[in-house]
Design a protein around this motif. Structure first.
Motif, PDB file in Angstrom:
ATOM      1  N   CYS A 266       0.851  -1.194   0.000  1.00  0.00           N
ATOM      2  CA  CYS A 266       0.000   0.000   0.000  1.00  0.00           C
ATOM      3  C   CYS A 266       0.887   1.246   0.000  1.00  0.00           C
ATOM      4  CB  CYS A 266      -0.918   0.000   1.223  1.00  0.00           C
ATOM      5  SG  CYS A 266      -1.917  -1.492   1.401  1.00  0.00           S
ATOM      6  N   PRO A 267       0.994   1.967  -1.118  1.00  0.00           N
ATOM      7  CA  PRO A 267       1.861   3.149  -1.169  1.00  0.00           C
ATOM      8  C   PRO A 267       1.307   4.306  -0.318  1.00  0.00           C
ATOM      9  CG  PRO A 267       1.323   2.341  -3.366  1.00  0.00           C
ATOM     10  CD  PRO A 267       0.385   1.678  -2.411  1.00  0.00           C
ATOM     11  N   VAL A 268       2.217   5.019   0.341  1.00  0.00           N
ATOM     12  CA  VAL A 268       1.881   6.214   1.109  1.00  0.00           C
ATOM     13  C   VAL A 268       2.827   7.325   0.654  1.00  0.00           C
ATOM     14  CG1 VAL A 268       1.649   7.262   3.385  1.00  0.00           C
ATOM     15  CG2 VAL A 268       1.179   4.807   3.086  1.00  0.00           C
ATOM     16  N   ALA A 269       2.261   8.421   0.166  1.00  0.00           N
ATOM     17  CA  ALA A 269       3.061   9.560  -0.292  1.00  0.00           C
ATOM     18  C   ALA A 269       2.992  10.682   0.727  1.00  0.00           C
ATOM     19  CB  ALA A 269       2.563  10.042  -1.657  1.00  0.00           C
ATOM     20  N   ILE A 270       4.156  11.196   1.124  1.00  0.00           N
ATOM     21  CA  ILE A 270       4.238  12.272   2.116  1.00  0.00           C
ATOM     22  C   ILE A 270       4.948  13.464   1.473  1.00  0.00           C
ATOM     23  CG2 ILE A 270       5.009  12.932   4.419  1.00  0.00           C
ATOM     24  CD1 ILE A 270       5.203   9.952   5.082  1.00  0.00           C
ATOM     25  N   LYS A 271       4.312  14.619   1.528  1.00  0.00           N
ATOM     26  CA  LYS A 271       4.903  15.822   0.953  1.00  0.00           C
ATOM     27  C   LYS A 271       4.806  16.963   1.963  1.00  0.00           C
ATOM     28  CE  LYS A 271       6.724  18.493  -2.205  1.00  0.00           C
ATOM     29  NZ  LYS A 271       8.116  18.325  -2.659  1.00  0.00           N
ATOM     30  N   TYR A 272       5.964  17.528   2.344  1.00  0.00           N
ATOM     31  CA  TYR A 272       6.010  18.636   3.301  1.00  0.00           C
ATOM     32  C   TYR A 272       6.033  19.964   2.560  1.00  0.00           C
ATOM     33  CZ  TYR A 272       7.123  15.197   6.886  1.00  0.00           C
ATOM     34  OH  TYR A 272       7.070  14.127   7.740  1.00  0.00           O
ATOM     35  N   ASN A 273       5.353  20.926   3.136  1.00  0.00           N
ATOM     36  CA  ASN A 273       5.369  22.289   2.611  1.00  0.00           C
ATOM     37  C   ASN A 273       6.421  23.077   3.388  1.00  0.00           C
ATOM     38  OD1 ASN A 273       4.829  24.971   1.863  1.00  0.00           O
ATOM     39  ND2 ASN A 273       2.671  24.521   1.523  1.00  0.00           N
ATOM     40  N   LYS A 274       7.408  23.613   2.671  1.00  0.00           N
ATOM     41  CA  LYS A 274       8.517  24.302   3.336  1.00  0.00           C
ATOM     42  C   LYS A 274       8.217  25.764   3.651  1.00  0.00           C
ATOM     43  CE  LYS A 274      12.607  23.764   1.797  1.00  0.00           C
ATOM     44  NZ  LYS A 274      13.784  23.706   0.910  1.00  0.00           N
ATOM     45  N   ILE A 275       6.953  26.156   3.601  1.00  0.00           N
ATOM     46  CA  ILE A 275       6.620  27.561   3.822  1.00  0.00           C
ATOM     47  C   ILE A 275       7.021  28.028   5.221  1.00  0.00           C
ATOM     48  CG2 ILE A 275       4.247  26.981   4.534  1.00  0.00           C
ATOM     49  CD1 ILE A 275       3.353  29.605   3.243  1.00  0.00           C
ATOM     50  N   PHE A 276       6.968  27.114   6.217  1.00  0.00           N
ATOM     51  CA  PHE A 276       7.294  27.511   7.583  1.00  0.00           C
ATOM     52  C   PHE A 276       8.572  26.851   8.105  1.00  0.00           C
ATOM     53  CE2 PHE A 276       2.550  28.040   7.691  1.00  0.00           C
ATOM     54  CZ  PHE A 276       2.591  29.426   7.733  1.00  0.00           C
ATOM     55  N   VAL A 277       8.858  25.614   7.682  1.00  0.00           N
ATOM     56  CA  VAL A 277      10.070  24.934   8.148  1.00  0.00           C
ATOM     57  C   VAL A 277      10.378  23.786   7.189  1.00  0.00           C
ATOM     58  CG1 VAL A 277       8.846  23.256   9.622  1.00  0.00           C
ATOM     59  CG2 VAL A 277      11.205  23.920  10.186  1.00  0.00           C
ATOM     60  N   ASP A 278      11.667  23.494   7.062  1.00  0.00           N
ATOM     61  CA  ASP A 278      12.099  22.347   6.271  1.00  0.00           C
ATOM     62  C   ASP A 278      12.140  21.134   7.193  1.00  0.00           C
ATOM     63  OD1 ASP A 278      13.177  20.543   4.550  1.00  0.00           O
ATOM     64  OD2 ASP A 278      15.061  21.608   4.207  1.00  0.00           O
ATOM     65  N   ALA A 279      11.290  20.151   6.929  1.00  0.00           N
ATOM     66  CA  ALA A 279      11.169  18.987   7.809  1.00  0.00           C
ATOM     67  C   ALA A 279      12.247  17.933   7.560  1.00  0.00           C
ATOM     68  CB  ALA A 279       9.787  18.350   7.650  1.00  0.00           C
ATOM     69  N   PHE A 280      13.133  18.145   6.605  1.00  0.00           N
ATOM     70  CA  PHE A 280      14.174  17.161   6.315  1.00  0.00           C
ATOM     71  C   PHE A 280      15.154  17.062   7.475  1.00  0.00           C
ATOM     72  CE2 PHE A 280      18.544  16.667   4.406  1.00  0.00           C
ATOM     73  CZ  PHE A 280      18.486  15.291   4.307  1.00  0.00           C
ATOM     74  N   TRP A 281      15.451  15.817   7.885  1.00  0.00           N
ATOM     75  CA  TRP A 281      16.415  15.576   8.965  1.00  0.00           C
ATOM     76  C   TRP A 281      17.708  15.040   8.369  1.00  0.00           C
ATOM     77  CZ3 TRP A 281      16.861  10.670  12.343  1.00  0.00           C
ATOM     78  CH2 TRP A 281      17.873  10.846  13.296  1.00  0.00           C
ATOM     79  N   ASN A 282      18.753  15.864   8.423  1.00  0.00           N
ATOM     80  CA  ASN A 282      20.081  15.439   7.986  1.00  0.00           C
ATOM     81  C   ASN A 282      20.800  14.859   9.193  1.00  0.00           C
ATOM     82  OD1 ASN A 282      22.656  15.126   6.966  1.00  0.00           O
ATOM     83  ND2 ASN A 282      22.686  17.084   5.910  1.00  0.00           N
TER      84      ASN A 282
END
Length: 373
Positions: A266-282
């Motif tokens: 079951c595919p799940v697509a997640i897309k973050y909006n960077k308007i307030f914060v970048d949710a990417f964890w390096n």
């Protein structure tokens, strides 16, 4: 020179440039007075190799770099508003969010510990209550970021022989999905307080941990996965087949293990909006604690989650082809760009300090050559 003449004749037909075309008039490759000699071309080959190795802005590296947004506080009118926003976020919103998260932990622990210790005889009731409490705790986490999450599609249900696969941006992907449905996730084992949560609270919902540095661990994890998907009462299994966090602009290759379990994906697509914060964890540059601090001091975490149509293996289709087909579906829905890279290469690449030292060395060698000229 006869050889050079033949090369010139054949190259002219293909419109290839000739080395001697770049020499001063009257000079040749073998001319000692020429400014460009064949040995000069041969001499720069190690430099070119070094330069190619020092390139970092390639399609692989871009998958794991935070892409900063354009600054908006660039003039005398906007800068005071930005400063006011910083004060509001750090002095008002952040303390309030800490209080919300603290209350959430107090409620969770005051209920989870008695349920976990006193209801061991009634396993079905205990698992149901623990599942609800984990969902509640995740709701408090999302509230501490002022999370604005839109879910699209039918809510996941507990069914045997199915697995959910999603693109991966941060560990908060799990929290955002978990507040809606208690998933049993397969995840890298982490140290510190995150590892403590994994070995205590999250194992109560059937989560499976792995260590990518141990080869024997793969066989054990594969067996646990097969056993889990066959259980009718087990929580839905969630897998991030990229195997690492990607910056929500790209998708790297999906590992085929999640698509060779003989069950529905079951595919799940997640897309973050960077308007307030970048949710990417390096994770190589930032601990998860600092990542949470960044989220809690932002205005909000905004994202969309799509539960897409379940997919099954087609006749004659290999696990790799199935994985690519599901990746296509997720990438199109979330607006992500596909790249042909294995995400595990991220952990075998040289450190940024090493790359910077090589770049500095290359720059100095170029400057020395220019000064000699």
């Amino acid at each position: 020179m006869a050889t050079v003449g033949r090369l010139r004749s054949s190259n002219s037909e293909l419109d290839f440039p000739n080395i001697e075309d770049y020499l001063p008039i009257g000079s040749t490759i073998n001319d000692p007075a020429g400014e460009l000699r064949l040995r000069d071309l041969i001499d720069i080959s190690p430099t070119l190799t070094e330069a190619a190795g020092a390139i970092v802005d390639d399609s692989f590296t871009r998958c794991f770099k935070s892409i900063p947004s354009e600054p908006w506080n660039w003039n005398v009118y906007l800068f005071p508003l930005w400063c006011l926003g910083v004060l509001v976020r750090y002095l008002i919103l952040f303390p309030a969010r800490v209080i919300v998260l603290t209350i959430g932990w107090m409620i969770f622990l005051s209920c989870f510990i008695p349920v976990h210790l006193l209801l061991k005889a009634n396993d079905a009731l205990r698992r149901k209550l623990e599942r609800l409490l984990v969902e509640l705790l995740c709701c408090f986490f999302v509230a501490s970021w002022t999370g604005v999450v839109k879910y699209h599609g039918p809510r996941p249900s507990i069914r045997p022989k199915q697995v959910y696969v999603a693109n991966h941006t941060s560990m908060i992907d799990f929290i955002i999905l978990q507040q809606m449905t208690a998933f049993a996730v397969i995840m890298q084992k982490h140290p510190g307080w995150v590892g403590l949560l994994q070995s205590t609270i999250l194992e109560s919902v059937g989560c499976i941990w792995f260590n990518r540095t141990e080869a024997k661990d793969r066989e054990i994890v594969a067996k646990k996965l097969r056993d889990h998907v066959l259980g009718a009462d087990n929580n839905p299994l969630l897998i991030f087949p990229e195997g690492t966090c990607v910056n929500n602009h790209y998708t790297v290759m999906f590992k085929k293990g999640a698509f060779e379990l003989g069950c529905t994906d079951c595919p799940v697509a997640i897309k973050y909006n960077k308007i307030f914060v970048d949710a990417f964890w390096n994770s190589r540059k930032q601990s998860f604690t600092m990542h949470l601090l960044q989220l809690m001091t932002s205005w909000a975490v905004v994202c969309d989650v799509w539960y897409l149509e379940p997919q099954t293996l087609n006749p004659g289709e290999t696990g790799i082809e199935f994985a690519e087909r599901v990746r296509d579906i997720i990438s199109v829905r979330a607006g992500l760009k596909k790249v042909p890279w294995d995400g595990y290469l991220k952990y075998s690449r040289p450190s940024p300090k090493h790359r910077e030292s090589k770049q500095q060395s290359f720059a100095e060698s170029v400057l020395r050559r220019l000064e000699e000229k």
